[in-house]
Write an enzyme that holds these catalytic residues in place. Structure first.
Site, short mmCIF file in Angstrom:
data_model
loop_
_atom_site.label_atom_id
_atom_site.label_comp_id
_atom_site.label_asym_id
_atom_site.label_seq_id
_atom_site.Cartn_x
_atom_site.Cartn_y
_atom_site.Cartn_z
N TYR A 141 0.82 -1.21 0.00
CA TYR A 141 0.00 0.00 0.00
C TYR A 141 0.86 1.27 0.00
CZ TYR A 141 -4.68 -1.92 0.85
OH TYR A 141 -5.90 -2.54 0.73
N LYS A 186 2.98 -15.46 2.27
CA LYS A 186 3.16 -16.17 1.00
C LYS A 186 4.67 -16.45 0.91
CE LYS A 186 1.72 -17.71 -3.01
NZ LYS A 186 0.91 -18.94 -3.12
N ASP A 218 -3.16 -18.30 0.31
CA ASP A 218 -4.14 -18.96 -0.56
C ASP A 218 -4.86 -20.08 0.19
OD1 ASP A 218 -1.64 -20.15 -0.52
OD2 ASP A 218 -1.62 -20.70 -2.64
N ASP A 242 -6.42 -7.00 4.03
CA ASP A 242 -7.54 -6.33 3.37
C ASP A 242 -8.45 -7.36 2.72
OD1 ASP A 242 -9.07 -4.19 2.27
OD2 ASP A 242 -8.08 -4.54 0.35
N ASP A 246 -12.44 -8.94 4.20
CA ASP A 246 -13.73 -8.88 3.48
C ASP A 246 -14.30 -10.29 3.31
OD1 ASP A 246 -13.54 -6.11 3.12
OD2 ASP A 246 -14.36 -6.24 1.08
C1 IPM Z 1 -10.40 -1.07 3.97
C2 IPM Z 1 -10.60 -0.43 2.62
C3 IPM Z 1 -9.42 0.45 2.32
C4 IPM Z 1 -8.17 -0.41 2.30
C5 IPM Z 1 -9.56 1.28 1.02
C6 IPM Z 1 -10.82 2.09 0.99
C7 IPM Z 1 -8.36 2.14 0.79
O1 IPM Z 1 -10.81 -1.39 1.65
O2 IPM Z 1 -10.32 -0.33 4.97
O3 IPM Z 1 -10.34 -2.29 4.05
O4 IPM Z 1 -7.87 -1.04 1.27
O5 IPM Z 1 -7.50 -0.47 3.33
MN MN Z 2 -10.93 -3.43 2.42
#
Ligand code: IPM
Ligand code: MN
Length: 365
Positions: A141, A186, A218, A242, A246
């Site tokens: 990042y 990884k 993975d 990240d 999700d």
């Molecule tokens: C998160 C989001 C952010 C990230 C984006 C919006 C930059 O997806 O907080 O997980 O990738 O960290």
């Molecule tokens: Mn995110």
């Protein structure tokens, strides 16, 4: 107690869910006699529109004078074609970096009454109680970026110090939970991962009470679906964290219920839902405020040491789910879905009722 909180509503549904979370915060303040002083500031697309800067200096100053930050969400199609420096996401990345918030805690826990909405079988999803500890201020990042017409690169850089502090943080968290730590990397391909793995091995000597395993990202992506109950604390780098968070979030039934805390080892922290700004439903008043309300609970716990108050918010949220009240993302029968405000009212009523019950008990003692 008196606490100063900077509120950054941001974009899309951000202002709506933050308004709900602030109402719950004030309800808790009233009940437990805390004075929460709020200062609002701009971030993301809203700040670009107003100041041509996704993280204006005024916002940084306001945050510096506060004990914690509550953030909604940033981003939206309006700014999608902006240059990298003028993207809403840049504001979020910059605020994390400016305040050195290197540890992003994302707890994923099943709420019993949401399990029907999980894409996983009930018996798989019901045992989930894990915490993703994502490194937040390093890695791909923040590494050097290059771009020409025909080439592009993003550098995945980690220093030893950056890895050491997140790994130590994860060991400490594991100690406070079930004593299990899974480090995700990884290492079969990446040098950064090999250094990461080596540092976990070094640190584990200091934490003999924590059981450690290394797992490739993975494989973890797969096991989070087949056996998510296996995990306790999961520590990983910025990018993997990240993606995995999700993925893990939908196990509980909705991305809309997961909070997060970004901390740095003292009491300061930034608290935000893990979901985005959902521009498609912005302004409709139907967003699920649970993740932001639960982020307030994390703020009370981690930044202010208010354990009882935090637990009360979690209890109230769970009770409202148990009573069968849902926003549109979770309601089985969409006609009965509550609006953002109505659902928030239920949480506040739950807190107030509990408090009245407590006072009645006290008057008998
Ligand atoms: C998160 C989001 C952010 C990230 C984006 C919006 C930059 O997806 O907080 O997980 O990738 O960290
Ligand atoms: Mn995110």
């Amino acid at each position: 107690m008196e606490k100063k909180i900077t509120v950054l509503p941001g974009d899309g549904i951000g202002p709506e869910i933050v308004a709900s979370a602030v109402r719950v915060l004030q309800a808790i303040g009233k009940r437990y006699k805390h004075d929460f002083q709020l200062a609002y500031a701009a971030i993301g697309g809203a700040a670009i529109d107003q100041f041509n800067n996704p993280l204006p200096e005024e916002t940084i100053e306001t945050c510096k004078q506060s004990d914690a930050i509550l953030l909604g969400a940033v981003g939206g199609p309006k700014w999608d074609n902006n240059p990298p420096e003028l993207r809403p996401e840049k504001g979020l990345l910059q605020i994390r970096k400016t305040f050195d918030l290197f540890a992003n805690l994302r707890p994923v826990k099943a709420f019993p009454n949401l399990l029907d909405s999980s894409p996983l079988k009930r018996e798989v999803a019901e045992n989930v109680d894990l915490l993703i500890d994502r490194e937040l201020t390093g890695g791909i990042y923040f590494g050097e970026k290059k771009r020409t017409e025909n080439e592009a690169s993003d550098l995945n850089y980690y220093s030893r110090a950056e890895i050491e502090r997140i790994v130590e943080n994860a060991f400490e968290l594991a100690r406070l939970r079930r004593g299990k730590l899974c480090s995700v990397d990884k290492a079969n391909v990446l040098e950064t991962s090999r250094l990461w793995r080596q540092i976990v091995e070094e640190k584990k000597e200091k934490y003999p009470d924590v059981e450690v395993e290394h797992n490739l990202v993975d494989s973890v992506a797969m096991k989070l679906i087949t056996n998510p109950g296996h995990y306790d604390v999961v520590v990983t780098d910025n990018m993997f964290g990240d993606i995995l968070s999700d993925e893990a979030s939908v196990i509980t039934g909705s991305l809309g219920v997961l909070p997060s805390a970004s901390i740095r080892g003292d009491s300061f922290g930034l608290y935000e839902p893990i979901h985005g700004s959902a521009p498609d439903i912005a302004g409709l008043g139907i967003a699920n405020p649970a993740a932001t309300i639960l982020s307030v609970a994390m703020m009370l716990q981690y930044s202010f040491g208010m354990k009882e108050e935090a637990a009360e918010i979690e209890r109230a949220v769970n009770a409202v789910f148990e009573d069968g009240y849902f926003t549109a993302d979770l309601a089985k029968d969409k006609e009965n879905a509550l609006t953002t405000d109505e659902w928030t009212d239920k949480v506040i009523a739950e807190i107030d009722t509990n408090f009245v019950a407590d006072s009645i008990m006290e008057s008998y003692i």
